[in-house]
Design an enzyme around this catalytic site. Structure first.
Site, PDB file in Angstrom:
ATOM      1  N   TYR A 202      46.277  33.580  29.923  1.00 24.06           N
ATOM      2  CA  TYR A 202      46.049  31.760  31.096  1.00 24.06           C
ATOM      3  C   TYR A 202      45.566  33.142  32.325  1.00 24.06           C
ATOM      4  O   TYR A 202      44.402  32.798  32.934  1.00 24.06           O
ATOM      5  CB  TYR A 202      46.244  30.877  31.207  1.00 24.06           C
ATOM      6  CG  TYR A 202      46.126  29.696  31.806  1.00 24.06           C
ATOM      7  CD1 TYR A 202      44.941  29.174  32.103  1.00 24.06           C
ATOM      8  CD2 TYR A 202      46.399  29.542  33.415  1.00 24.06           C
ATOM      9  CE1 TYR A 202      44.666  27.949  32.242  1.00 24.06           C
ATOM     10  CE2 TYR A 202      46.589  29.306  34.120  1.00 24.06           C
ATOM     11  CZ  TYR A 202      45.160  28.160  34.268  1.00 24.06           C
ATOM     12  OH  TYR A 202      45.471  28.219  34.981  1.00 24.06           O
TER      13      TYR A 202
ATOM     14  N   THR B 246      43.503  29.331  39.948  1.00 23.33           N
ATOM     15  CA  THR B 246      44.944  29.279  39.690  1.00 23.33           C
ATOM     16  C   THR B 246      46.097  30.239  40.510  1.00 23.33           C
ATOM     17  O   THR B 246      46.016  30.982  40.883  1.00 23.33           O
ATOM     18  CB  THR B 246      45.854  28.710  38.644  1.00 23.33           C
ATOM     19  OG1 THR B 246      46.918  29.039  38.023  1.00 23.33           O
ATOM     20  CG2 THR B 246      44.755  30.429  37.759  1.00 23.33           C
TER      21      THR B 246
ATOM     22  N   LYS C 269      41.622  34.300  34.182  1.00 23.87           N
ATOM     23  CA  LYS C 269      41.504  32.924  34.890  1.00 23.87           C
ATOM     24  C   LYS C 269      41.076  34.493  35.930  1.00 23.87           C
ATOM     25  O   LYS C 269      40.327  34.095  37.378  1.00 23.87           O
ATOM     26  CB  LYS C 269      42.431  32.116  35.561  1.00 23.87           C
ATOM     27  CG  LYS C 269      42.684  30.763  35.391  1.00 23.87           C
ATOM     28  CD  LYS C 269      41.242  30.221  35.303  1.00 23.87           C
ATOM     29  CE  LYS C 269      41.737  28.642  34.666  1.00 23.87           C
ATOM     30  NZ  LYS C 269      40.706  28.302  35.841  1.00 23.87           N
TER      31      LYS C 269
ATOM     32  N   GLU D 252      48.644  30.617  38.622  1.00 19.35           N
ATOM     33  CA  GLU D 252      49.167  31.788  37.775  1.00 19.35           C
ATOM     34  C   GLU D 252      48.528  33.483  38.209  1.00 19.35           C
ATOM     35  O   GLU D 252      49.047  34.148  37.285  1.00 19.35           O
ATOM     36  CB  GLU D 252      48.768  31.500  36.328  1.00 19.35           C
ATOM     37  CG  GLU D 252      49.762  29.829  36.059  1.00 19.35           C
ATOM     38  CD  GLU D 252      50.695  30.559  35.748  1.00 19.35           C
ATOM     39  OE1 GLU D 252      51.156  31.446  35.272  1.00 19.35           O
ATOM     40  OE2 GLU D 252      51.587  29.568  36.134  1.00 19.35           O
TER      41      GLU D 252
END
Length: 324
Positions: free
Chosen positions: A131, A107, A135, A109
């Site tokens: 999150y 991601t 990840k 992110e």
């Protein structure tokens, strides 16, 4: 033939894939077969992978809501981080290291507090949420299995990808749903968080093609998938309303800011601090040069087309079912 893992729930949670059943009315399976399982349960993953013996595995499973990951931090780490390890371990346990290709949904992110603009495969990571941190573990454990066991495993570092199937509490879908309800007279006003967060938004349809292309190459490599275009939440709101014939004019500052309809004078958008994140990711912009060159991939759906498609789909949905 496609096999999927579905979590057990007391109500049907297959709404987005019902059209893939051979008989959607009776939930009778055809080329899509579903297995009960969970990324927190390594035994079931081994059983399913051993039974199916897949040629490709796409790990798209996650607690994927960034804001909610602050509330469900441990669960997010378990599913998004260790869950990926469980899948990789299951491949190894089943003796499929040499025959399976593995895709990990990484991601944008991961970049979080961005260290360079735009972000590419070599940009240092700086996650800003549970999150993103979970990840990050998943990203590196995929790299580790690739280098330690020669597994064909890749990370797709995908920037925000949207569609009418986006979850209802994600900002893009919240906007398109609310605008549709306002258009149909079912709602007057809705609240958002940070209007000035900027994202690189693409269409999920384009991005799924990129996932598949990554597993069709000869050598496993990690790729950034993005449009290279940046838009703010504010702009998403304005374009959504513009599509239903309303012009939004902004008044006030920070938490007191409102979006007013120029034509009617009604306030349709307010700001609520509860939707802000403890640590914000202000700006994401991807550079997909490597994917363009090596995968011959490029995004086809424009930002304006994406917004229009989401609003149109939600107008249709709310017209048929105002409680949706």
């Amino acid at each position: 033939q496609v096999h999927g893992i579905v979590r057990r729930s007391s109500s049907f949670n297959t709404g987005r894939i019902e059209h893939l059943y051979k008989n959607p009315q009776a939930h009778i399976e055809g080329n899509m077969k579903l297995h009960y399982g969970d990324l927190t349960d390594s035994t079931c993953l081994v059983k399913i992978i051993n039974e199916v013996k897949p040629s490709e595995i796409y790990n798209l499973g996650a607690q994927s809501h960034v804001k909610i990951s602050f509330d469900l931090a441990e669960y997010t780490a378990d599913v998004d981080g260790v869950g990926t390890l469980r899948l990789l371990d299951a491949i190894k346990t089943c003796g499929l290291i040499n025959s399976v290709k593995f895709y990990q949904a990484s991601t944008s992110e991961l970049f979080g507090k961005v260290q360079e603009i735009p972000q590419k495969e070599t940009t240092p990571f700086y996650p800003r949420s549970p999150y993103g941190a979970a990840k990050l573990y998943a990203y590196w454990i995929v790299v580790n299995f690739r280098e330690a066991y020669n597994l064909f495993a890749v990370n797709g570092i995908l920037f925000n990808h949207e569609s009418p199937r986006r979850g209802s509490n994600f900002v893009t879908r919240k906007i398109s749903r609310s605008v549709a309800k306002i258009h149909l007279g079912q709602l007057d006003c809705f609240s958002l968080g940070n209007l000035d967060a900027k994202r690189d938004w693409g269409h999920a349809r384009d991005y799924v093609e990129a996932m598949w292309l990554m597993l069709q190459t000869d050598e496993p490599e990690d790729f950034v998938i993005a449009t290279g275009e940046v838009h703010s939440v504010r702009e998403f709101v304005e374009k959504s309303f513009k599509h239903i014939g309303k012009t939004i004019v902004w008044e006030g500052k920070n938490e007191n800011e409102v979006g007013r309809c120029k034509e009617t004078g009604k306030i349709h958008v307010t700001v609520n601090h509860k939707y802000y994140r403890p640590t914000e990711v202000d700006f994401l912009q991807g550079d997909c040069t490597k994917a363009r060159q090596k995968l011959n991939w490029k995004p086809r759906v424009t930002f304006d087309e994406l917004v229009r498609e989401m609003v149109d789909a939600d107008v249709e949905l709310m017209r048929n079912n105002p409680n949706a």
